[in-house]
Enzyme design. Sequence first.
Site, PDB file in Angstrom:
ATOM      1  N   ASP A   1      12.867 -22.645 -14.063  1.00  0.00           N
ATOM      2  CA  ASP A   1      11.594 -23.193 -13.616  1.00  0.00           C
ATOM      3  C   ASP A   1      10.676 -23.451 -14.805  1.00  0.00           C
ATOM      4  O   ASP A   1      10.258 -22.519 -15.485  1.00  0.00           O
ATOM      5  CB  ASP A   1      10.943 -22.201 -12.655  1.00  0.00           C
ATOM      6  CG  ASP A   1       9.675 -22.727 -12.017  1.00  0.00           C
ATOM      7  OD1 ASP A   1       9.327 -23.897 -12.240  1.00  0.00           O
ATOM      8  OD2 ASP A   1       9.024 -21.958 -11.284  1.00  0.00           O
TER       9      ASP A   1
ATOM     10  N   ASP B   1       7.409 -31.218 -13.802  1.00  0.00           N
ATOM     11  CA  ASP B   1       7.761 -29.901 -13.284  1.00  0.00           C
ATOM     12  C   ASP B   1       9.162 -29.934 -12.696  1.00  0.00           C
ATOM     13  O   ASP B   1       9.492 -30.818 -11.905  1.00  0.00           O
ATOM     14  CB  ASP B   1       6.741 -29.485 -12.222  1.00  0.00           C
ATOM     15  CG  ASP B   1       7.016 -28.109 -11.651  1.00  0.00           C
ATOM     16  OD1 ASP B   1       7.306 -27.186 -12.432  1.00  0.00           O
ATOM     17  OD2 ASP B   1       6.924 -27.952 -10.416  1.00  0.00           O
TER      18      ASP B   1
END
Length: 470
Positions: free
Chosen positions: A144, A348
């Site tokens: 992430d 992201d």
Amino acid sequence: MANRARLIFFLLSTYLLFAFGFGAESESYFHVIKVTSLLPPPRCSTPKGSNHHENRKGVLKLDHRYGPCSPLGHRGKPTLREILSQDQSRVNSLQSRFKAQFRQVEDTKTTTLPAHLGTLIGTGNYVVTIGLGTPKSDLTVVFDTGSNLNWVQCQPCAGQCYPQQDPIFDPSKSSTYLNISCSSQDCSLLPSATGRSTRCAASTSTCVYATAYGDGSFSTGYFARDTLALTTSDVFPNFAFGCGQSNDGLFGRTAGLLGLGRDALSLISQTAKEYGKVFSYCLPPTSSSNGGYLKFGSGDATSVKFTPLLTNPNSPSFYFLQMAGISVGGQQLNIAPSTFASPGTIIDSGTVITRLPMSAYVALRSAFREFMSNYTMAPASSLLDTCYDFTQQDTVTVPKIVLHFGGNVDVDVPLSGIFSIHSASQVCLAFAGNSDASDLAIFGNHQQQTLQVVYDLASNKVGFEVAGCT
């Protein structure tokens, strides 16, 4: 007049495609596709030429955690509608963090869990397998770019642990495991506490971490060090991570999380001497493909186009880019550059659907609908409001979407990134508008599929290469 001209341009281009055989994507502003090819195969497949993860230094095999290639199996797989709901929860969390409303959990005794965890999530969608400890335990974790702290669930789970696919890591069986003391400099780097006393386990003087997500998911435990093995030749002693004793949330049977953010505790910072703060990934075109990879260190690609990496003092660990505009079907939309200037755009790996300022999204939606006006629209799906019913079509012609970034970098959104597909009767444009002018724009992972995305923190730039998985 502009709408009429755009429609004429679309019809003329479509005619030329079929009349003169201009079928290659590079020769047109449109995708001409068979409807049957939109639906992902039910079994795991390997695209031709996808060998990036095989026996290469610094390269990990990457899979979508809900797909048939995932090492996590299929238990608990959410529906697409649930995934979109979870995605919105993540976006809400990112937005609140940016606005300084996000706060870490200080004390597990005061943690309030949601009554129903089934529709909330705080982490991303792609997983890799790492080794931890001596002898090493193989653990499948989410990676992430929106997170920094690395953590895994640990025995004896003094509080609680959620179900995971791999055996829970047992530090007592690792000869290289060490707890970090409260008085160490490493402990002071933790963002989860405001005072040193709140980082200490009183009985042992061991550093305690606590991390929480905007949906109520959390992990707390001991801050520790052990040997990390990314591959057989990429081994890092004394890697700092959270050894979770109390964890809960929808982490999808993963063992924990690998943080690829920009702060001092992230994997990228801890391996900087070896990899020079450079990493890249390629997300496969569907959840049924195992052609993806996560790669650390400088790559060998020659056609990567780089845009400047920006830093925002409100959220210095986020990856900010300068978004400059959008084109649909070869025509740049009339969007003022200032639309993207404040509060900015981040890229992201964990957000699925790209979020745009509402005025930019409305312009994109309007142009896309005009180009697709010959097709039957279908009901909206969750946050996606531009959907089509292709059940009566053998082929469809779809306008290409190009995102423009600073440094004259144009990113051609892959075909797989244009639509979110429920079924042939509900194929939706995979973009959404923000609800508030103070919200960040987010370049999501669905639109990044098949691109090689290169993060070069040392040179402050992010690069893109088309067809990066092959």
